[in-house]
Design an enzyme around this catalytic site. Structure first.
Site, PDB file in Angstrom:
ATOM      1  N   ARG A 238       0.439  -1.002  -0.131  1.00  0.00           N
ATOM      2  CA  ARG A 238      -0.090   0.354   0.146  1.00  0.00           C
ATOM      3  C   ARG A 238       0.666   0.602   0.284  1.00  0.00           C
ATOM      4  O   ARG A 238       2.170   1.198   0.868  1.00  0.00           O
ATOM      5  CB  ARG A 238      -0.763  -0.100   1.328  1.00  0.00           C
ATOM      6  CG  ARG A 238      -2.651  -1.049   1.242  1.00  0.00           C
ATOM      7  CD  ARG A 238      -3.191  -0.678   0.692  1.00  0.00           C
ATOM      8  NE  ARG A 238      -4.496  -1.498   0.346  1.00  0.00           N
ATOM      9  CZ  ARG A 238      -4.582  -2.364  -0.104  1.00  0.00           C
ATOM     10  NH1 ARG A 238      -3.314  -2.899  -1.212  1.00  0.00           N
ATOM     11  NH2 ARG A 238      -5.546  -3.845  -0.074  1.00  0.00           N
ATOM     12  N   GLU A 267      -4.232   7.471  -4.453  1.00  0.00           N
ATOM     13  CA  GLU A 267      -5.102   7.593  -5.453  1.00  0.00           C
ATOM     14  C   GLU A 267      -5.858   7.648  -6.015  1.00  0.00           C
ATOM     15  O   GLU A 267      -7.100   7.638  -5.583  1.00  0.00           O
ATOM     16  CB  GLU A 267      -4.937   5.835  -5.570  1.00  0.00           C
ATOM     17  CG  GLU A 267      -3.383   5.033  -5.246  1.00  0.00           C
ATOM     18  CD  GLU A 267      -3.362   3.714  -4.631  1.00  0.00           C
ATOM     19  OE1 GLU A 267      -4.199   3.167  -4.328  1.00  0.00           O
ATOM     20  OE2 GLU A 267      -2.461   2.450  -4.723  1.00  0.00           O
ATOM     21  N   HIS A 286      -2.032   0.355  -9.876  1.00  0.00           N
ATOM     22  CA  HIS A 286      -2.478  -0.562  -8.656  1.00  0.00           C
ATOM     23  C   HIS A 286      -3.178  -1.540  -8.753  1.00  0.00           C
ATOM     24  O   HIS A 286      -4.234  -2.012  -9.002  1.00  0.00           O
ATOM     25  CB  HIS A 286      -3.457   0.614  -7.324  1.00  0.00           C
ATOM     26  CG  HIS A 286      -3.809  -0.428  -6.134  1.00  0.00           C
ATOM     27  ND1 HIS A 286      -3.950   0.104  -5.035  1.00  0.00           N
ATOM     28  CD2 HIS A 286      -4.204  -1.796  -5.761  1.00  0.00           C
ATOM     29  CE1 HIS A 286      -4.336  -0.738  -3.896  1.00  0.00           C
ATOM     30  NE2 HIS A 286      -4.193  -2.046  -4.371  1.00  0.00           N
TER      31      HIS A 286
HETATM   32  P1  NAP Z   1      -0.770 -12.049   4.358  1.00  0.00           P
HETATM   33  O1  NAP Z   1      -0.434 -13.320   3.747  1.00  0.00           O
HETATM   34  O2  NAP Z   1      -1.085 -11.499   5.812  1.00  0.00           O
HETATM   35  O3  NAP Z   1       0.700 -11.633   4.909  1.00  0.00           O
HETATM   36  C1  NAP Z   1       1.596 -10.861   5.228  1.00  0.00           C
HETATM   37  C2  NAP Z   1       2.463 -10.486   5.641  1.00  0.00           C
HETATM   38  O4  NAP Z   1       3.487  -9.405   6.432  1.00  0.00           O
HETATM   39  C3  NAP Z   1       2.649 -11.512   6.949  1.00  0.00           C
HETATM   40  O5  NAP Z   1       4.394 -12.286   6.229  1.00  0.00           O
HETATM   41  C4  NAP Z   1       3.037 -10.704   8.045  1.00  0.00           C
HETATM   42  O6  NAP Z   1       4.272 -11.465   8.961  1.00  0.00           O
HETATM   43  C5  NAP Z   1       4.246  -9.575   7.469  1.00  0.00           C
HETATM   44  N1  NAP Z   1       3.659  -8.192   7.692  1.00  0.00           N
HETATM   45  C6  NAP Z   1       2.925  -7.880   8.681  1.00  0.00           C
HETATM   46  N2  NAP Z   1       3.444  -7.005   9.582  1.00  0.00           N
HETATM   47  C7  NAP Z   1       4.404  -6.374   9.583  1.00  0.00           C
HETATM   48  C8  NAP Z   1       5.437  -5.722   9.925  1.00  0.00           C
HETATM   49  N3  NAP Z   1       4.828  -5.070  11.134  1.00  0.00           N
HETATM   50  N4  NAP Z   1       7.038  -6.265  10.089  1.00  0.00           N
HETATM   51  C9  NAP Z   1       6.661  -7.157   9.039  1.00  0.00           C
HETATM   52  N5  NAP Z   1       6.217  -8.264   8.948  1.00  0.00           N
HETATM   53  C10 NAP Z   1       5.153  -8.075   9.244  1.00  0.00           C
HETATM   54  O7  NAP Z   1      -0.896 -11.262   2.858  1.00  0.00           O
HETATM   55  P2  NAP Z   1      -0.537 -10.463   1.495  1.00  0.00           P
HETATM   56  O8  NAP Z   1      -2.229 -11.897   1.332  1.00  0.00           O
HETATM   57  O9  NAP Z   1       0.533 -11.861   1.477  1.00  0.00           O
HETATM   58  O10 NAP Z   1      -0.654  -9.694   1.630  1.00  0.00           O
HETATM   59  C11 NAP Z   1       0.079  -8.859   1.784  1.00  0.00           C
HETATM   60  C12 NAP Z   1      -0.335  -7.395   0.827  1.00  0.00           C
HETATM   61  O11 NAP Z   1      -0.561  -6.922   0.520  1.00  0.00           O
HETATM   62  C13 NAP Z   1      -1.861  -6.845   1.779  1.00  0.00           C
HETATM   63  O12 NAP Z   1      -2.241  -6.500   3.315  1.00  0.00           O
HETATM   64  C14 NAP Z   1      -2.156  -5.512   0.460  1.00  0.00           C
HETATM   65  O13 NAP Z   1      -1.968  -5.156   1.027  1.00  0.00           O
HETATM   66  C15 NAP Z   1      -1.041  -5.860  -0.620  1.00  0.00           C
HETATM   67  N6  NAP Z   1      -1.322  -6.439  -2.438  1.00  0.00           N
HETATM   68  C16 NAP Z   1      -1.877  -5.678  -3.314  1.00  0.00           C
HETATM   69  C17 NAP Z   1      -1.688  -6.152  -4.057  1.00  0.00           C
HETATM   70  C18 NAP Z   1      -1.429  -5.047  -5.361  1.00  0.00           C
HETATM   71  O14 NAP Z   1      -2.500  -5.135  -6.323  1.00  0.00           O
HETATM   72  N7  NAP Z   1      -0.608  -4.110  -5.422  1.00  0.00           N
HETATM   73  C19 NAP Z   1      -3.002  -6.803  -4.068  1.00  0.00           C
HETATM   74  C20 NAP Z   1      -3.177  -7.592  -3.193  1.00  0.00           C
HETATM   75  C21 NAP Z   1      -2.477  -7.751  -1.870  1.00  0.00           C
HETATM   76  P3  NAP Z   1       3.650 -12.615  10.012  1.00  0.00           P
HETATM   77  O15 NAP Z   1       3.375 -13.626   8.873  1.00  0.00           O
HETATM   78  O16 NAP Z   1       4.682 -13.238  10.740  1.00  0.00           O
HETATM   79  O17 NAP Z   1       2.260 -11.775  10.694  1.00  0.00           O
HETATM   80  C1  GLV Z   2      -5.359  -4.737  -3.265  1.00  0.00           C
HETATM   81  O1  GLV Z   2      -4.595  -4.348  -3.246  1.00  0.00           O
HETATM   82  C2  GLV Z   2      -5.684  -6.559  -2.358  1.00  0.00           C
HETATM   83  O2  GLV Z   2      -6.040  -6.004  -1.079  1.00  0.00           O
HETATM   84  O3  GLV Z   2      -6.244  -7.126  -2.627  1.00  0.00           O
END
Ligand code: NAP
Ligand code: GLV
Length: 328
Positions: A238, A267, A286
């Site tokens: 984000r 955005e 995005h």
């Molecule tokens: P996820 O499986 O929950 O993974 C998030 C990771 O971030 C976990 O490993 C977590 O660590 C880590 N984390 C959380 N807080 C932290 C901190 N303070 N310091 C270090 N690491 C931390 O989520 P995901 O499915 O991979 O998605 C991650 C994020 O990507 C979403 O929340 C969203 O904001 C972003 N995203 C963006 C797009 C886009 O279009 N650009 C699309 C989809 C997602 P722990 O496991 O140790 O808690």
């Molecule tokens: C997109 O940014 C998502 O969080 O799925």
């Protein structure tokens, strides 16, 4: 009488059409949710909301006394005030998993585009500037293969990025997360690092955490200065997980070499944002999960979550379980 629901910003058409058969659906896009009279009127009677990036706070919830569930068509749910929702027994849901590989593909694409300067050189060719057979070193890029990839946030998407880096590009993988990830250490030979160590050692630094109070502004001036001057920074998380002004300064000062950004502090990005005039910055609007297949899968999963919530059942992807426990 059909239950009233709101669809907001983005729900794929086949899913929206199906919801319309079962519910009284009103679709809203690009509106001021605090002041739009039609939205407020429908909100006052709606039991559910499905959509993308609706800012949900106490004021909105006060205007929706019948709400049972708010179903995000996204994995991120930083738009939801979960404390306020839980107080009112309103469930919040997201769409994890179905977008993981697609977002990792996007992040890796942006990484490759930035390292090899693909958008800039595409313009060079299309502008008719390619006039000698061989381009000179001023157009060279940076190798990706066999470099060190540092991933901040080794969750679902972080691991899928690690997979691409390790198996596809023979990269060394470093990661930083709140907790250690033995599966990633074993499968991708990923090595855990403190944040500072990761910043100092990585050729590519990739940010893919959720936006939370802890991660807001996590990468700023100090962190950019810790990175290698040759580093390329990629943000797929984000916009607000970094201090954007500090990134602009770091790029201007040569503290890092380039950046690839799918997300921004505001955005859509403001047209006068200095990032837009930097040749060493690759931007996308995005679009991490924006493929036909994945957007449909996200809408379908979001509809499943919505319908469970509307029917008083526990949605498969509930992000505030305490709200359901209160209902039970
Ligand atoms: P996820 O499986 O929950 O993974 C998030 C990771 O971030 C976990 O490993 C977590 O660590 C880590 N984390 C959380 N807080 C932290 C901190 N303070 N310091 C270090 N690491 C931390 O989520 P995901 O499915 O991979 O998605 C991650 C994020 O990507 C979403 O929340 C969203 O904001 C972003 N995203 C963006 C797009 C886009 O279009 N650009 C699309 C989809 C997602 P722990 O496991 O140790 O808690
Ligand atoms: C997109 O940014 C998502 O969080 O799925």
């Amino acid at each position: 009488m059909k239950k009233k629901i709101i669809a907001y910003n983005r729900v794929e058409k086949p899913v929206l059409d199906d919801l319309k058969k079962k519910y009284d659906v009103r679709f809203f896009k690009n509106i001021d949710t605090k002041n739009d009279p039609e939205f407020l009127e429908h909100l006052s009677e709606s039991e559910g909301i499905i959509g993308l990036e609706l800012p949900v706070d106490a004021e909105l919830l006060d205007n929706g006394p019948n709400l049972k569930v708010i179903s995000n068509v996204s994995v991120g749910y930083n738009n939801l005030d979960l404390d306020e929702m839980t107080k009112r027994q309103i469930m919040g849901t997201n769409t994890p998993g179905v977008l993981t590989d697609t977002v990792a593909d996007t992040v890796f694409g942006i990484l490759a585009a930035t390292a090899r300067r693909i958008p800039e050189l595409d313009q060079f060719v299309k502008n008719g500037e390619w006039q000698t057979e061989a381009v000179g070193s001023e157009h060279y890029g940076i190798n990706i293969h066999h470099k060190t990839l540092g991933i901040i946030g080794m969750g679902r998407i972080g691991k899928a990025i690690a997979q691409r880096g390790h198996f596809g590009f023979d990269m060394d993988i470093l990661y930083h997360s709140r907790t250690r990830k033995p599966d990633a250490e074993q499968t991708f030979n990923a090595a855990y690092r403190t944040l500072d160590q990761l910043l100092e050692e990585s050729d590519f630094v990739c940010m893919i955490t959720p936006l939370t109070p802890e991660t807001e502004g996590m990468i700023g001036k100090r962190e950019f200065q810790k990175m290698k001057k040759s580093a390329i920074f990629i943000n797929g998380s984000r916009g607000k997980t970094i201090v954007e002004q500090d990134l602009i300064e770091a790029l201007k000062n040569g503290d890092i070499t380039a950046a690839g950004l799918d997300v921004f502090e505001n955005e859509p990005i403001e047209p006068d944002n200095p990032l837009l005039n930097m040749k060493n910055v690759v931007t996308t609007p995005h679009i991490g999960s924006s493929t036909h297949e994945t957007e449909l899968a996200m809408s379908e999963l979001a509809a499943e979550n919505l319908e469970a919530g509307l029917n008083g059942k526990r949605p498969p992807n509930l992000v505030n379980p305490a709200a359901f426990e209160k209902i039970e």
